[in-house]
Write an enzyme that holds these catalytic residues in place. Structure first.
Site, PDB file in Angstrom:
ATOM      1  N   GLY A  17       0.804  -1.216   0.000  1.00 22.20           N
ATOM      2  CA  GLY A  17       0.000   0.000   0.000  1.00 22.20           C
ATOM      3  C   GLY A  17       0.833   1.261   0.000  1.00 22.20           C
ATOM      4  O   GLY A  17       2.060   1.217   0.062  1.00 22.20           O
ATOM      5  N   SER A  18       0.116   2.367  -0.054  1.00 20.80           N
ATOM      6  CA  SER A  18       0.808   3.648  -0.194  1.00 20.80           C
ATOM      7  C   SER A  18       1.182   4.237   1.157  1.00 20.80           C
ATOM      8  O   SER A  18       1.793   5.297   1.216  1.00 20.80           O
ATOM      9  CB  SER A  18      -0.093   4.623  -0.940  1.00 20.80           C
ATOM     10  OG  SER A  18      -1.229   4.884  -0.151  1.00 20.80           O
ATOM     11  N   CYS A  19       0.800   3.564   2.253  1.00 22.20           N
ATOM     12  CA  CYS A  19       0.989   4.211   3.556  1.00 22.20           C
ATOM     13  C   CYS A  19       1.977   3.504   4.468  1.00 22.20           C
ATOM     14  O   CYS A  19       2.979   4.095   4.862  1.00 22.20           O
ATOM     15  CB  CYS A  19      -0.357   4.336   4.251  1.00 22.20           C
ATOM     16  SG  CYS A  19      -1.566   5.150   3.204  1.00 22.20           S
ATOM     17  N   PHE A  20       1.709   2.249   4.828  1.00 22.88           N
ATOM     18  CA  PHE A  20       2.577   1.579   5.810  1.00 22.88           C
ATOM     19  C   PHE A  20       4.054   1.600   5.392  1.00 22.88           C
ATOM     20  O   PHE A  20       4.897   2.079   6.154  1.00 22.88           O
ATOM     21  CB  PHE A  20       2.129   0.142   6.059  1.00 22.88           C
ATOM     22  CG  PHE A  20       0.881  -0.006   6.890  1.00 22.88           C
ATOM     23  CD1 PHE A  20       0.202   1.110   7.358  1.00 22.88           C
ATOM     24  CD2 PHE A  20       0.385  -1.258   7.232  1.00 22.88           C
ATOM     25  CE1 PHE A  20      -0.945   0.987   8.122  1.00 22.88           C
ATOM     26  CE2 PHE A  20      -0.757  -1.395   7.996  1.00 22.88           C
ATOM     27  CZ  PHE A  20      -1.417  -0.282   8.429  1.00 22.88           C
ATOM     28  N   ASP A  37       5.393   5.310   5.266  1.00 21.06           N
ATOM     29  CA  ASP A  37       5.420   6.035   6.547  1.00 21.06           C
ATOM     30  C   ASP A  37       6.455   5.436   7.503  1.00 21.06           C
ATOM     31  O   ASP A  37       7.141   6.166   8.214  1.00 21.06           O
ATOM     32  CB  ASP A  37       4.025   6.038   7.197  1.00 21.06           C
ATOM     33  CG  ASP A  37       3.039   6.863   6.380  1.00 21.06           C
ATOM     34  OD1 ASP A  37       3.487   7.560   5.449  1.00 21.06           O
ATOM     35  OD2 ASP A  37       1.824   6.802   6.659  1.00 21.06           O
TER      36      ASP A  37
END
Ligand code: UGA
Length: 409
Positions: free
Chosen positions: A241-244, A247
């Protein structure tokens, strides 16, 4: 309240529609003209459950509209939400009204003060500054925006805090008011902890396999401890995904820049990098050399219910299979075309049936509801050899009689 939302990607549009649904008057703007046009016609530019209907409803009710210039977006607004990748200089407003500019983008602690503030100051216009991180999950973004389990409001002073709180007056969940930096940090803390939970579940499941223990039972016992909740402990082929990934990596680098070696988070990333290899190992255990074998990957996006392929685990899975000489076939209800652009060697087909036809093995990489309804018969009647690796724990092994079924844990 009059709100404007700058940036109509998934976060901006879902937040805008949620605010409008809750009765605020919302104006949206995006630098991309075709995106503005699509949104104003009631066509969301991305897939997200429920967004099309909700968008059309607020457009019809005239509680949400899209404008063509930044000026027009900002002029009537009391609060301006920045939902863009990187906040940039805008053309903005010319009156002397003091507006509240709120950063919703995920930015490292200190960015709003050190990057956004100077940009706004350079414009010579009066403003207050806030940070309101989003906790929306792709695929459930609208639901999460409408019914958050908490709201975090970072403010540069008591007046900003008052304005932001009044915006969320109708929310039933706890509201935490902080300074700007803390609100930014809460977002990184949350995603890093959730990623750590997933990596822990993956590692624990690997250990359970090695020790001959059922992960299901261990998970139940673990989840019953009131200090640990059972959610986000589903083991599989790792998180994407684009987050975990982004980030956690950003927090690791920020730590290093500030003289802290974030060993735990580095281990989370390292563990996640190799977790998919378990799925490949199951195939090799069953099929031996994968050279010339036909392998299906079900689910190409980073999870079900989204068309987003960013950092999907289907990438390393496909590349590894291809490097071993396998013939790789992929299917996803939404992400097929985007995936083929990145890994054209994978033959992307239009249905589960086509993907499974003649396959020697299959890896379930996406947790689409349709995949969880697959039966032993579906695999046995279509595949050359019914070797199934459930990389997302969505099938019931008890119902897989006749299938050479594997899952992690
Ligand atoms: C994540 C967070 O859950 C949101 O709260 C946050 O707002 C968002 O990032 C963001 O920062 O924008 P998202 O990336 O949409 O949301 O996806 P998740 O549902 O969290 O899943 C992330 C990855 O972890 C997926 O690949 C999923 O398959 C995997 N996962 C999740 C597991 O392997 N096991 C689990 O138990 C849960």
């Amino acid at each position: 309240m009059n709100i404007s939302v700058v940036g109509l990607g998934p976060v901006g549009l879902c937040s805008a529609v949620a605010f409008a649904t809750q009765g605020h008057r919302v104006i949206g703007f995006d630098i991309d003209a075709s995106r503005r046009d699509q949104v104003s016609r009631g066509e969301p530019p991305f897939y997200e459950k429920g967004i099309r209907e909700a968008l059309r409803k607020v457009l019809r009710a005239k509680r949400f509209s899209v404008v063509d210039t930044m000026d027009a977006a900002i002029e009537p607004a009391a609060v301006v939400f920045l939902c863009v990748g990187t906040p940039s200089r805008e053309d903005g407003w010319r009156d002397g009204k003091r507006r509240t500019v709120v950063v919703k983008s995920t930015v490292l602690p200190g960015t709003t003060d050190n990057v956004v503030r100077p940009i706004l100051e350079a414009s010579g216009r009066p403003f207050r500054l806030g940070v309101n991180p989003e906790f929306l999950r792709e695929g459930r973004a609208l639901e999460d925006a409408l019914r958050p389990d908490r709201v975090v409001l970072g403010a540069d002073g008591p007046e900003t805090a008052r304005v932001l709180k009044s915006l969320y007056r109708s929310s039933k969940c706890p509201v935490l008011a902080t300074d700007l930096k803390t609100a930014e940090a809460v977002k990184y803390a949350t995603n890093s902890f959730l990623a750590t939970k997933v990596a822990f579940a993956d590692e624990l499941a690997n250990l359970c396999d090695a020790l001959g223990v059922s992960y299901d039972e261990v998970h139940k016992g673990l989840g019953l401890d009131s200090r640990i909740n059972p959610r986000f402990l589903v083991p599989g082929v790792g998180f994407g995904g684009s987050c975990f990934p982004k980030d956690v990596r950003a927090l690791v680098s920020a730590g290093r820049r500030h003289g802290v070696e974030p060993r735990l988070l580095e281990a989370v990333l390292a563990q996640n990098e190799v977790q998919y290899l378990r799925a490949i190992a199951f195939l090799e255990e069953e099929l031996g050399d994968l050279n010339g074998k036909r392998i299906a990957i079900l689910g190409l996006a980073f999870k079900g219910d989204t068309d987003d392929i960013r950092e999907t685990r289907a990438f390393p899975i496909a590349r590894s299979l291809l490097s071993k000489g396998a013939l790789v076939v992929g299917y996803d209800p939404l992400a097929g075309p985007a995936f083929s652009k990145v890994v054209p060697e994978v033959k992307v087909v239009d249905s589960v049936k086509e993907a499974l036809a003649g396959a020697d093995g299959t890896i379930l990489q996406g947790d689409w509801p349709a995949f969880s309804r697959l039966t032993a018969k579906d695999f046995m009647t279509t595949m050359a050899t019914p070797v199934v690796v459930d990389g997302r724990r969505i099938l019931d092994p008890k119902k897989m009689r006749g299938v050479r079924f594997h899952r992690i844990g």
